[in-house]
Motif scaffolding. Structure first.
Motif, short mmCIF file in Angstrom:
data_model
loop_
_atom_site.label_atom_id
_atom_site.label_comp_id
_atom_site.label_asym_id
_atom_site.label_seq_id
_atom_site.Cartn_x
_atom_site.Cartn_y
_atom_site.Cartn_z
N HIS A 287 -18.21 55.15 13.53
CA HIS A 287 -19.18 54.64 14.89
C HIS A 287 -20.05 55.48 15.44
O HIS A 287 -18.72 56.26 15.24
N ASP A 288 -20.57 55.17 16.47
CA ASP A 288 -21.17 55.96 17.47
C ASP A 288 -21.43 55.05 18.26
O ASP A 288 -20.97 54.42 19.24
N CYS A 289 -22.59 54.95 17.92
CA CYS A 289 -23.67 53.92 19.32
C CYS A 289 -23.03 52.46 19.66
O CYS A 289 -22.77 51.98 20.93
N ARG A 290 -22.33 52.06 18.58
CA ARG A 290 -22.26 50.06 18.43
C ARG A 290 -22.91 49.31 18.54
O ARG A 290 -22.91 48.27 19.83
N GLU A 291 -24.72 50.42 18.70
CA GLU A 291 -24.99 49.34 19.33
C GLU A 291 -26.63 49.56 18.71
O GLU A 291 -27.40 48.91 18.06
N GLY A 292 -26.12 49.11 16.62
CA GLY A 292 -27.23 49.35 16.02
C GLY A 292 -29.00 50.19 15.58
O GLY A 292 -29.70 50.06 15.24
N ILE A 293 -28.39 51.14 16.47
CA ILE A 293 -29.53 52.53 16.08
C ILE A 293 -29.28 53.55 15.48
O ILE A 293 -29.93 54.80 15.33
N CYS A 294 -27.32 53.69 14.97
CA CYS A 294 -27.67 55.59 15.06
C CYS A 294 -27.04 55.27 13.65
O CYS A 294 -26.83 56.66 13.20
N GLY A 295 -26.69 54.11 13.07
CA GLY A 295 -26.26 54.66 11.93
C GLY A 295 -25.32 55.03 11.60
O GLY A 295 -25.35 55.16 9.94
N SER A 296 -24.46 55.00 12.53
CA SER A 296 -23.01 55.48 12.21
C SER A 296 -21.80 55.21 11.08
O SER A 296 -21.53 55.13 10.50
N CYS A 297 -22.35 53.00 11.43
CA CYS A 297 -20.98 52.49 10.75
C CYS A 297 -21.64 52.18 9.46
O CYS A 297 -22.50 52.21 9.10
N SER A 298 -21.02 51.83 9.21
CA SER A 298 -20.32 51.37 7.16
C SER A 298 -20.21 49.49 7.48
O SER A 298 -20.21 49.16 7.94
N THR B 158 -22.62 47.02 11.05
CA THR B 158 -21.49 46.62 11.20
C THR B 158 -21.24 46.25 12.20
O THR B 158 -20.49 45.80 13.21
N CYS B 159 -21.61 47.59 12.96
CA CYS B 159 -21.39 47.45 14.82
C CYS B 159 -21.74 45.96 15.29
O CYS B 159 -21.19 45.61 16.35
N GLN B 160 -23.14 45.47 15.00
CA GLN B 160 -23.77 44.20 15.35
C GLN B 160 -22.80 42.90 15.39
O GLN B 160 -23.53 41.53 15.53
#
Ligand code: HEM
Ligand code: FES
Lengths: 250, 220
Positions: free
Chosen positions: A56-67, A83-85
Motif C-alpha cells: 500500500h502507499d497512497c491509500r487514495e486510489g492513485i499509486c497502484g500499490s495496493c492489491s 482495495t485502498c478505496q
C-alpha cells in the motif's frame, strides 16, 4: 462488526505458504479495507506474532500499490475501486473474507500478500515512453489533438499499474496493462514515431515475462480500478499486426 | 527467425491465426447450414445440391484444403496457447469468482476439443462413409444417409450435443475473433454482442433442427 479472515501467509519467496484463519473484531463500516488489516496487524503485533505483509502507499486510489484478491475478486466487490478505496460497509457482520495475493507465474510472492510486480515495470521500459524531445513546456494548444483521441488516450492513461488485470485474468495475461500504455501513447501525436516498434517491443516483453495470452473473457476490464476498456486490447492487436505486416523491426 | 516466425512465435500472433481461421470456419458454417436446410425441401433438393457441389471438382477441393489447413492451424494454436496460459498461473486461487466470463468463453477449450472429435466423426460419417451407423451409405443419396443415421438415437444425440458446443463456441468466437485480429470498432459497451448471439443461435438452431426433425419423424 466481526469478521472471519482467511489470509494467505508465506514467510518469503521460496517458503511454503498456507491460508490462515484470523478473527477481526470491532471493525467499523467506515474503515477502509486496509485500515481493517491495520487493526488486525496491531492485534498480531501485540500478541508477538508477525503482522500480515501487504502492499500500500497512497491509500487514495492513485499509486497502484495496493492489491489483494478479496473473496475471489481482484480489489474486492466494488467496481472501479482499488482495495485502498474499498470500505468495510461493503461487507456484513459475520462475513468470511478470503484474502489472497495476485497469482501469476510472473508475480513472485515476496511475503504474504505482497508480490513482485517489477515485470510490469519492464514492460514499460521496453516501449512505454516517447523519445521525441519535448523541450520546455509549450503552449497548451500548440499541437492540436482531436477531442476523441484525447479522451481515449486519457482513459487509457488512467492505468495505475496495479496488476489487477493480471490477477483477474484466468490466463494471468497482462494484455490490458500493456494495451493501455500502447493505446495511450499511440493515440497522441508525440507517440507516433515509435508507435509500431512500441507495440512489438511491449508485446514481446510481456511474453518474455511469462504472462498468459488474451482469451477475451473480459475479467480484466471488470477488475480494473480505472475501468479501462478491453477495446485497448483490440487496438494493441491491431498495432501489433500492422507492425508485423509492415516489417517493423523491434 | 523470419518475420513470419516471430509473428507466430508471439501469443498475439497465434491469436490472430486463431481469429482468422475461426472466421474462415464461421463463413463456411453459414453456407453449410443453409445448404443442409434443403433437407426440409425433400430428397431431390438436397441431393441435387450435393451433386452440384461435387460437380465443381477443383473448386470443391480448394475449399476443402483451405478448411483442413484452417482447422489444423486453429487447433495447433489453441493447444499451444492453452499450454502457455496454464503455465502462466502455476498456483491458483483458493477462491475465485469470475465476474463477466461467460459459459461460452470458459468452455472454448473443452468445447473445442469436442468439436474436433465431432469434425473427424462427421467427415468419416457423411463424407467418406467410413462410419456407417445404419449400415448403409450412398454417396449419391445424401438424404437417405441423413434419414437412416438420425433415426438412431445415439447418432442424433451426439450431433445435438456437438451443436450445443458449436453454438457456445460461436457465441464467444464470433465476438472475440474480430478483437483478436484488431478489426472490431471501439464500443462503449464491449460486452454487448448482439451479432454473435444472433449468429450462434441461428447456426445452432439450423443444424440442430435436422437430427431432431428426423428423429421425431418429421423428415422421413
Ligand atoms: C467448427 C469449427 C470451429 C470454428 C468455426 C471455430 C471458431 C473459433 C473462433 C471464431 C474463435 C475465436 C478466436 C479468437 O478469439 O481470436 C475460436 C477460439 C477457440 N477455438 Fe475454435 N473453432 C472451431 C473449432 C475448434 C476446434 C476443433 C478446437 C479444438 C481444439 C477449437 C478450440 C478453440 C479454442 C481453445 C479457442 C480459444 C482460443 C483463445 O482465445 O485462446 N476450436 N474458435
Ligand atoms: S494504495 Fe495507492 S492505489 Fe491503493
Amino acid at each position: 462488526m466481526n469478521l472471519t479472515l482467511h489470509v494467505w501467509r508465506q514467510a518469503g519467496p521460496d517458503a511454503p505458504g498456507k491460508m490462515v484463519i484470523y478473527e477481526a473484531t470491532g471493525v467499523s463500516p467506515e474503515m477502509s479495507f486496509l485500515e481493517m488489516l491495520d487493526v488486525v496487524n496491531e492485534g498480531l503485533t501485540e500478541r508477538g506474532e508477525v503482522p500480515i505483509a501487504f502492499d500500500h502507499d497512497c491509500r487514495e486510489g492513485i499509486c497502484g500499490s495496493c492489491s489483494l484478491m478479496i473473496n475471489g475478486v481482484a480489489h474486492g466487490p466494488m467496481r472501479g475501486t482499488a482495495t485502498c478505496q474499498l470500505h468495510m460497509r461493503s461487507f456484513k457482520d459475520g462475513d468470511t473474507i478470503y484474502i489472497e495475493p495476485w497469482r501469476a507465474r510472473a508475480f513472485r510472492v515476496i511475503k504474504d500478500l505482497a508480490v513482485d510486480r517489477s515485470p510490469l515495470d519492464r514492460i514499460i521500459q521496453a516501449g512505454g515512453f516517447i523519445t521525441a524531445p519535448t523541450g520546455s513546456a509549450q503552449d497548451a494548444n500548440n499541437i492540436l489533438v482531436a477531442k476523441e483521441s484525447v479522451d481515449d488516450a486519457m482513459d487509457a492513461a488512467a492505468c495505475i499499474g496495479c496488476g489487477a488485470c493480471v490477477a483477474a485474468c484466468p490466463n494471468a495475461s497482462a494484455s490490458l496493462f500493456t494495451a493501455a500504455k500502447i493505446t495511450h501513447l499511440g493515440l497522441l501525436p508525440q507517440g507516433q514515431s515509435e508507435r509500431y516498434r512500441r507495440a512489438l517491443k511491449m508485446v514481446q516483453q510481456m511474453e518474455l515475462e511469462e504472462f498468459g495470452s488474451c482469451t477475451l473473457h473480459g475479467e480484466c476490464q471488470e477488475a480494473c480500478p480505472k475501468e479501462i476498456s478491453i477495446d485497448t486490447i483490440t487496438r494493441m492487436n491491431r498495432d501489433f499486426l500492422r507492425a508485423s505486416l509492415l516489417g517493423t523491426r523491434p | 527467425m523470419g518475420r513470419l516466425g516471430s509473428f507466430y512465435g508471439s501469443m498475439v500472433g497465434k491469436k490472430v491465426v486463431m481469429g482468422v481461421t475461426g472466421l474462415i470456419g464461421i463463413a463456411y458454417l453459414i453456407l453449410h447450414v443453409l445448404g443442409n436446410l434443403l433437407v426440409f425441401r425433400g430428397p431431390t433438393a438436397i441431393n441435387s445440391y450435393a451433386h452440384f457441389l461435387k460437380s465443381t471438382g477443383e473448386l470443391l477441393w480448394t475449399v476443402r484444403i483451405i478448411l483442413i489447413v484452417a482447422v489444423i492451424l486453429h487447433v495447433v494454436a489453441a493447444v499451444q496457447l492453452t499450454q502457455q496460459n496454464r503455465a502462466a498461473r502455476p498456483i491458483g486461487y483458493t477462491r475465485r469468482e469470475p465476474q463477466v466470463a461467460t459459459i461460452a468463453s470458459r468452455t472454448m477449450r473443452w468445447g473445442g476439443a469436442l468439436l474436433l472429435i465431432f469434425i473427424i466423426f462427421h467427415i468419416l460419417h457423411f463424407t467418406t462413409g467410413t462410419i456407417r451407423p445404419a449400415g448403409v451409405f450412398s454417396s449419391e443419396d445424401v438424404y437417405a444417409n441423413m434419414v437412416t443415421s438420425f433415426r438412431i438415437w445415439w447418432v442424433a444425440l451426439f450431433y445435438v450435443i456437438a451443436m450445443v458446443a458449436l453454438g457456445l463456441h460461436l457465441f464467444h468466437g464470433a465476438w472475440s475473433s474480430v478483437r483478436s485480429i484488431g478489426v472490431s470498432p471501439k464500443s462503449p459497451q464491449p460486452f454487448h454482442r448482439t451479432v454473435s448471439l444472433l449468429l450462434a443461435v441461428l447456426v445452432w438452431a439450423g443444424f440442430t433442427s435436422i437430427p431432431v426433425a428426423v428423429f421425431v419423424g418429421l423428415v422421413r
